[in-house]
Design a protein around this motif. Structure first.
Motif, PDB file in Angstrom:
ATOM      1  N   SER A  29     -34.292  27.183   2.957  1.00  0.00           N
ATOM      2  CA  SER A  29     -33.819  25.842   3.312  1.00  0.00           C
ATOM      3  C   SER A  29     -32.433  25.580   2.721  1.00  0.00           C
ATOM      4  O   SER A  29     -32.257  24.702   1.874  1.00  0.00           O
ATOM      5  N   PRO A  30     -31.428  26.341   3.153  1.00  0.00           N
ATOM      6  CA  PRO A  30     -30.094  26.152   2.577  1.00  0.00           C
ATOM      7  C   PRO A  30     -29.506  24.775   2.849  1.00  0.00           C
ATOM      8  O   PRO A  30     -28.727  24.267   2.046  1.00  0.00           O
ATOM      9  N   ALA A  31     -29.867  24.155   3.969  1.00  0.00           N
ATOM     10  CA  ALA A  31     -29.333  22.830   4.275  1.00  0.00           C
ATOM     11  C   ALA A  31     -29.837  21.798   3.271  1.00  0.00           C
ATOM     12  O   ALA A  31     -29.083  20.917   2.833  1.00  0.00           O
ATOM     13  N   LEU A  32     -31.096  21.912   2.872  1.00  0.00           N
ATOM     14  CA  LEU A  32     -31.649  20.988   1.875  1.00  0.00           C
ATOM     15  C   LEU A  32     -30.989  21.221   0.523  1.00  0.00           C
ATOM     16  O   LEU A  32     -30.613  20.258  -0.169  1.00  0.00           O
ATOM     17  N   VAL A  33     -30.844  22.479   0.134  1.00  0.00           N
ATOM     18  CA  VAL A  33     -30.214  22.791  -1.152  1.00  0.00           C
ATOM     19  C   VAL A  33     -28.790  22.239  -1.180  1.00  0.00           C
ATOM     20  O   VAL A  33     -28.345  21.656  -2.178  1.00  0.00           O
ATOM     21  N   ALA A  34     -28.050  22.394  -0.079  1.00  0.00           N
ATOM     22  CA  ALA A  34     -26.677  21.902  -0.019  1.00  0.00           C
ATOM     23  C   ALA A  34     -26.630  20.379  -0.116  1.00  0.00           C
ATOM     24  O   ALA A  34     -25.751  19.818  -0.782  1.00  0.00           O
ATOM     25  N   ASP A  48     -28.955   4.963  -6.329  1.00  0.00           N
ATOM     26  CA  ASP A  48     -30.349   4.962  -5.893  1.00  0.00           C
ATOM     27  C   ASP A  48     -30.448   4.874  -4.372  1.00  0.00           C
ATOM     28  O   ASP A  48     -31.324   5.498  -3.763  1.00  0.00           O
ATOM     29  N   ARG A  49     -29.515   4.140  -3.740  1.00  0.00           N
ATOM     30  CA  ARG A  49     -29.542   4.037  -2.283  1.00  0.00           C
ATOM     31  C   ARG A  49     -29.153   5.364  -1.631  1.00  0.00           C
ATOM     32  O   ARG A  49     -29.667   5.726  -0.570  1.00  0.00           O
ATOM     33  N   VAL A  50     -28.233   6.106  -2.286  1.00  0.00           N
ATOM     34  CA  VAL A  50     -27.861   7.423  -1.768  1.00  0.00           C
ATOM     35  C   VAL A  50     -29.057   8.362  -1.818  1.00  0.00           C
ATOM     36  O   VAL A  50     -29.354   9.074  -0.846  1.00  0.00           O
ATOM     37  N   LEU A  51     -29.779   8.364  -2.926  1.00  0.00           N
ATOM     38  CA  LEU A  51     -30.938   9.247  -3.051  1.00  0.00           C
ATOM     39  C   LEU A  51     -32.058   8.828  -2.106  1.00  0.00           C
ATOM     40  O   LEU A  51     -32.785   9.677  -1.586  1.00  0.00           O
ATOM     41  N   ALA A  52     -32.198   7.536  -1.863  1.00  0.00           N
ATOM     42  CA  ALA A  52     -33.213   7.072  -0.911  1.00  0.00           C
ATOM     43  C   ALA A  52     -32.870   7.575   0.497  1.00  0.00           C
ATOM     44  O   ALA A  52     -33.768   7.954   1.271  1.00  0.00           O
ATOM     45  N   ALA A  53     -31.584   7.588   0.843  1.00  0.00           N
ATOM     46  CA  ALA A  53     -31.173   8.096   2.154  1.00  0.00           C
ATOM     47  C   ALA A  53     -31.449   9.594   2.260  1.00  0.00           C
ATOM     48  O   ALA A  53     -31.873  10.090   3.311  1.00  0.00           O
ATOM     49  N   VAL A  54     -31.220  10.326   1.162  1.00  0.00           N
ATOM     50  CA  VAL A  54     -31.504  11.766   1.162  1.00  0.00           C
ATOM     51  C   VAL A  54     -32.997  12.008   1.326  1.00  0.00           C
ATOM     52  O   VAL A  54     -33.412  12.929   2.040  1.00  0.00           O
ATOM     53  N   ALA A  55     -33.817  11.169   0.698  1.00  0.00           N
ATOM     54  CA  ALA A  55     -35.271  11.322   0.823  1.00  0.00           C
ATOM     55  C   ALA A  55     -35.712  11.247   2.274  1.00  0.00           C
ATOM     56  O   ALA A  55     -36.633  11.964   2.697  1.00  0.00           O
ATOM     57  N   SER A  59     -37.592  16.028   5.018  1.00  0.00           N
ATOM     58  CA  SER A  59     -38.507  16.694   5.946  1.00  0.00           C
ATOM     59  C   SER A  59     -37.755  17.389   7.078  1.00  0.00           C
ATOM     60  O   SER A  59     -38.198  18.432   7.584  1.00  0.00           O
ATOM     61  N   ARG A  60     -36.607  16.855   7.459  1.00  0.00           N
ATOM     62  CA  ARG A  60     -35.822  17.463   8.532  1.00  0.00           C
ATOM     63  C   ARG A  60     -35.035  18.675   8.037  1.00  0.00           C
ATOM     64  O   ARG A  60     -34.868  19.674   8.754  1.00  0.00           O
ATOM     65  N   LEU A  61     -34.549  18.610   6.790  1.00  0.00           N
ATOM     66  CA  LEU A  61     -33.716  19.687   6.257  1.00  0.00           C
ATOM     67  C   LEU A  61     -34.527  20.853   5.703  1.00  0.00           C
ATOM     68  O   LEU A  61     -34.026  21.975   5.647  1.00  0.00           O
ATOM     69  N   ALA A  62     -35.772  20.582   5.289  1.00  0.00           N
ATOM     70  CA  ALA A  62     -36.582  21.632   4.667  1.00  0.00           C
ATOM     71  C   ALA A  62     -37.234  22.501   5.732  1.00  0.00           C
ATOM     72  O   ALA A  62     -37.841  21.991   6.674  1.00  0.00           O
ATOM     73  N   ASP A  63     -37.093  23.788   5.579  1.00  0.00           N
ATOM     74  CA  ASP A  63     -37.731  24.745   6.483  1.00  0.00           C
ATOM     75  C   ASP A  63     -38.873  25.410   5.724  1.00  0.00           C
ATOM     76  O   ASP A  63     -38.756  26.520   5.232  1.00  0.00           O
ATOM     77  N   GLY A  64     -39.981  24.687   5.580  1.00  0.00           N
ATOM     78  CA  GLY A  64     -41.116  25.172   4.809  1.00  0.00           C
ATOM     79  C   GLY A  64     -41.293  24.364   3.540  1.00  0.00           C
ATOM     80  O   GLY A  64     -40.597  23.370   3.306  1.00  0.00           O
ATOM     81  N   PRO A  65     -42.216  24.778   2.664  1.00  0.00           N
ATOM     82  CA  PRO A  65     -42.467  24.040   1.415  1.00  0.00           C
ATOM     83  C   PRO A  65     -41.218  23.984   0.552  1.00  0.00           C
ATOM     84  O   PRO A  65     -40.484  24.962   0.426  1.00  0.00           O
TER      85      PRO A  65
END
Length: 320
Positions: A29-34, A48-55, A59-65
């Protein structure tokens, strides 16, 4: 004393930049890591609002667990507050106590929690004590690791203690660690009464050399080092004669123990440890790399560039 970030060896990713500290285990999941890595530079109100947006994008950026723990901390003066986002096996902790937060899009978000003496990111709880010789002191950059423990600096005292006024008792020695003794009426040990008095100033020793990696990581060369993908098993490390410096290697071009940095007073040398793809060096103005012969030390000077696999490292040493 400055903050100290200890990284335990492992195959996950640990990154530190500014007040941000990240542990992530998301293979494939390189996109999530980036995206998480980009958050390390976020600071101030609205973090906190930036991290909430990342949250909302995990699910879209992660390719697996995927498991991670990201903390943005204001450690100026040894005090401050933190903002954290974590998921999966990730769990931040302050002074060994897990941080509590609220569920946001399958992740957990916490804001405004107080920072203590230690801040941990990783899976579960940190080890009770990190074994000597296996922890990497990460100043800044990205390295492989199974977790990180940040020892926060104590708040500096603003009080200044003045030295006692008046001469020292007869026969008592006088030592000045700086120019604070200039103009003092105190008599240095062994000086006869009367006559001209001399104040002595002892300059601070030059700072230790550093290795500056192309990803921003900085390693102090205050002892012998072994660099590589998994250098903790090399004989120099297991015998206690060198400190391991693991280097992130997504392309599998580094050997487990690739090269050694060794000190002899002010002299520093680089030695290839029989690596598969070789160790190369170039001077500050050189346009070509020179491959080192395995086992033959190469003296380093300020500005020399080192090439290990695809990792470029600059050697920096202040003049005497």
């Amino acid at each position: 004393m400055p903050d100290r970030c200890e990284v335990l060896p492992g195959d996950s990713v640990v990154a530190r930049r500014g007040g941000g500290l990240l542990w992530v285990d998301a293979p494939g999941s390189p996109a999530l890591v980036a995206a998480l890595h980009a958050c390390l530079g976020v600071a101030g109100p609205g973090a906190d609002r930036v991290l909430a947006a990342v949250a909302g994008q995990v699910s879209r950026l992660a390719d697996g667990p995927a498991s991670f723990a990201l903390v943005l901390a204001d450690t100026s003066g040894g005090t401050g507050a933190g903002v954290a986002l974590w998921s999966g096996k990730g769990q931040p902790a302050v002074d060994g106590v897990p941080v509590s937060g609220s569920s946001v899009d399958g992740c957990t978000l916490a804001a405004g929690f107080s920072l203590g003496q230690t801040l941990y990111v990783g899976p579960g709880q940190p080890a009770a004590a990190m074994p000597p010789g296996v922890a990497l002191d990460l100043v800044e950059g990205t390295v492989p690791g199974s977790g990180a423990l940040l020892q926060l600096a104590a708040a500096a005292s603003s009080a200044v203690v003045a030295p006692p006024v008046g001469p020292l008792p007869s026969g008592e020695s006088f030592t000045a660690g700086s120019d604070a003794g200039f103009g003092s009426s105190a008599r240095p040990a062994g000086q006869a009464p009367g006559g001209e008095q001399t104040a002595f100033w002892r300059p601070e020793p030059p700072a230790a050399p550093v290795l500056r990696f192309d990803d921003g990581m900085v390693v102090t060369v205050d002892e012998d080092l072994v660099l590589g993908r998994r250098p903790d098993g090399h004989d120099l490390v297991t015998s206690g004669n060198a400190r391991p410096v693991p280097i992130a290697d997504t392309q599998n071009v580094l050997s487990s123990a690739h090269a050694a940095i060794q000190r002899a007073g002010r002299e520093v040398s680089l030695t290839d440890l029989g690596s598969l793809n070789g160790t190369h060096v170039a001077g500050p103005e050189a346009t070509e790399w020179t491959q080192l012969e395995p086992g033959v030390p190469h003296p380093l000077t300020d500005g020399d560039r080192l090439l290990l696999g695809w990792t470029v490292i600059t050697f920096e040493q202040t003049p005497e």
